[in-house]
Scaffold this motif. Structure first.
Motif, short mmCIF file in Angstrom:
data_model
loop_
_atom_site.label_atom_id
_atom_site.label_comp_id
_atom_site.label_asym_id
_atom_site.label_seq_id
_atom_site.Cartn_x
_atom_site.Cartn_y
_atom_site.Cartn_z
N TYR A 15 -0.95 3.47 2.64
CA TYR A 15 0.28 3.97 3.19
C TYR A 15 1.51 3.36 2.70
CZ TYR A 15 -2.66 7.39 5.58
OH TYR A 15 -3.63 8.50 6.11
N GLY A 16 2.70 3.89 2.49
CA GLY A 16 3.67 3.24 2.28
C GLY A 16 3.77 2.56 1.03
N ALA A 17 3.98 3.21 -0.28
CA ALA A 17 3.70 2.98 -1.40
C ALA A 17 4.98 1.74 -1.57
CB ALA A 17 4.13 3.94 -2.10
N LYS A 18 4.61 0.55 -2.54
CA LYS A 18 5.34 -0.41 -2.83
C LYS A 18 6.52 0.19 -3.31
CE LYS A 18 2.97 -4.65 -2.99
NZ LYS A 18 1.64 -4.45 -2.97
N GLY A 19 7.89 -0.22 -2.81
CA GLY A 19 9.13 0.14 -3.44
C GLY A 19 9.42 1.59 -2.67
N HIS A 20 8.69 2.10 -1.94
CA HIS A 20 9.32 3.48 -1.30
C HIS A 20 9.91 3.06 -0.16
CE1 HIS A 20 9.05 6.94 1.30
NE2 HIS A 20 8.70 7.58 0.23
N PRO A 21 11.25 3.45 -0.18
CA PRO A 21 12.33 3.11 0.77
C PRO A 21 11.91 3.03 2.21
CG PRO A 21 13.23 4.96 -0.53
CD PRO A 21 11.78 4.55 -0.85
N ALA A 22 11.29 4.16 2.59
CA ALA A 22 10.42 4.21 4.11
C ALA A 22 9.84 3.35 4.47
CB ALA A 22 10.19 5.51 4.41
N SER A 23 8.76 2.75 3.42
CA SER A 23 7.98 1.63 3.92
C SER A 23 8.78 0.05 3.81
CB SER A 23 7.03 1.57 2.75
OG SER A 23 7.45 1.11 1.65
N GLY A 24 9.77 -0.10 3.56
CA GLY A 24 10.45 -1.24 3.49
C GLY A 24 9.75 -1.91 2.26
N GLY A 25 9.45 -1.66 1.33
CA GLY A 25 8.52 -2.26 0.37
C GLY A 25 7.22 -2.73 0.46
N ALA A 26 6.84 -2.45 1.82
CA ALA A 26 5.33 -2.87 2.09
C ALA A 26 4.51 -1.91 1.96
CB ALA A 26 5.29 -3.53 3.52
N SER A 27 3.04 -2.19 1.81
CA SER A 27 2.10 -0.91 1.40
C SER A 27 0.97 -1.43 2.37
CB SER A 27 1.73 -0.79 0.19
OG SER A 27 0.49 -0.56 -0.04
N THR A 28 0.45 -0.51 3.06
CA THR A 28 -0.77 -0.82 4.04
C THR A 28 -1.94 -0.43 3.24
OG1 THR A 28 0.55 -0.85 5.97
CG2 THR A 28 -1.72 -0.99 6.33
N THR A 29 -3.18 -1.08 3.25
CA THR A 29 -4.18 -0.63 2.64
C THR A 29 -5.27 -0.44 3.59
OG1 THR A 29 -3.91 -1.92 0.58
CG2 THR A 29 -6.09 -1.30 0.98
N ILE A 30 -5.63 0.87 4.16
CA ILE A 30 -6.34 1.17 5.31
C ILE A 30 -7.89 0.76 4.80
CG2 ILE A 30 -7.22 2.83 6.54
CD1 ILE A 30 -4.34 2.41 6.99
N PHE A 31 -8.05 1.27 3.61
CA PHE A 31 -9.54 0.66 3.17
C PHE A 31 -9.73 0.62 1.72
CE2 PHE A 31 -9.93 5.17 3.81
CZ PHE A 31 -10.32 5.89 2.79
N GLU A 32 -10.46 -0.06 0.99
CA GLU A 32 -10.61 0.01 -0.44
C GLU A 32 -11.79 -0.10 -1.03
OE1 GLU A 32 -8.01 -3.09 -2.25
OE2 GLU A 32 -8.50 -4.52 -0.55
N ASN A 33 -11.61 0.42 -2.01
CA ASN A 33 -13.05 0.03 -3.16
C ASN A 33 -14.17 0.39 -2.58
OD1 ASN A 33 -14.13 -0.45 -5.80
ND2 ASN A 33 -13.68 -2.37 -5.58
#
Ligand code: ATP
Length: 297
Positions: A15-33
């Motif tokens: 959630y909150g793709a890197k660079g997306h203004p609403a995310s403040g540049g941060a991205s949270t990975t809930i789960f991966e791979n």
């Protein structure tokens, strides 16, 4: 021989793709791979702490959400959205209040078989209602039903469309203990009798032990993973009331509790040596020389 109905291939959710203004540049990975195959006729339960993404995965399987990475295949084809080949049972029953029990189930049946004559729709609906023990209540409306009865209607509605896959998100957690036990028994009987493939989320370790053929253990989020997949060693014809007479029940329960209490959080700092997300460890419980059951990967 394995015959996957569902194949989860390297999915991640952010959630909150890197660079997306609403995310403040941060991205949270809930789960991966995450990688997992669910075989035909298999009952899989998923256990993990709150927030590791269990419902998100279920929504992805239902076609209600999309992974940020990776794909899900249903019988070898990439999943493209919701479909009547997958039925979902939630904790809340979401019945149509103005329709009777029969009307609610028949509505689902007629969405699945749009050209079926009325008599066939009704026959299929009545059969599903009888299978969950509600024969005689066909003409009641949801407001006249107890929580357990409503959940039975939800199960009947899901089963009536003969889905390839049943997706259940803590379906019994809002019920009292007695009703929960009865419905677990019925769900297990119906799924075994019909060879239904099931993917179910639960927080209840005993529920997973009773129902599941395999139990998928997820680590804590963010960045949750499938830590291991535990094969249920209990006899296929187990009874719920007799579980506590089986020594294997205690070994399995202890293994699952140890995971939830300690290993689910320790995993992130130190994944086990050689951990391969594509092939998470398969845990079976074996008799040691002392006769006790031990977990082995
Ligand atoms: N739209 C969203 N935007 C940002 N974060 C979200 C969004 N939807 C869900 N999340 C986050 O994703 C994480 C996983 O949620 P999810 O409901 O899948 O977890 P869960 O394992 O099913 O939890 P629980 O056991 O409490 O139901 C949570 O931390 C949640 O806050």
């Amino acid at each position: 021989m394995t015959d996957p109905v569902i194949s989860i291939e390297g999915i991640a959710k952010r959630y909150g793709a890197k660079g997306h203004p609403a995310s403040g540049g941060a991205s949270t990975t809930i789960f991966e791979n995450l990688w997992l195959k669910v075989n035909r006729g298999e009952f899989v339960c998923v256990i993990g702490h709150s927030g590791c993404g269990k419902t998100t995965i279920l929504n992805i399987l239902a076609g209600l959400d999309r992974p940020s990475e990776g794909v899900v295949l249903v019988e070898g084809r990439e999943l493209a959205g919701p479909g009547l080949d997958r039925a979902v049972i939630f904790q809340g029953h979401a019945l149509l209040p103005w329709r009777t029990v029969l009307g609610n189930v028949a509505y689902a049946v007629s969405s699945r078989w749009r050209r079926a004559p009325k008599a066939e729709v009704e026959e299929r609906a009545r059969r599903a209602i009888a299978a969950v023990g509600l024969a005689g209540a066909e003409h009641k409306r949801p407001a006249e039903l107890s929580g357990g009865m409503k959940q039975r209607v939800g199960i009947a509605r899901a089963l009536a469309i003969e889905p390839k896959m049943l997706l259940m998100d803590e379906p019994f957690s809002a019920l009292d203990a007695l009703t929960r036990g009865t419905l677990q028994e019925e769900a297990r009987r119906i799924c075994r009798d019909t060879g239904q493939t099931v993917y179910m989320i639960t927080h209840d370790v005993d529920e997973a032990i009773y129902l599941a053929d395999r139990i998928v253990l997820m680590t804590n989020g963010p960045g949750a993973r499938i830590a291991e997949i535990v094969i249920n060693p209990l006899a296929a014809d187990r009874s719920r009331s007799g579980l506590h007479h089986d020594p294997a029940y205690y070994s399995l329960r202890n293994h699952l509790m140890d995971f939830l209490v300690a290993r689910s959080s320790a995993f992130r700092e130190a994944p086990p040596d050689g951990y391969d997300p594509r092939h998470p460890p398969i845990v079976t419980l074996h008799h040691s020389q002392s006769g006790a059951l031990r977990a082995m990967t």
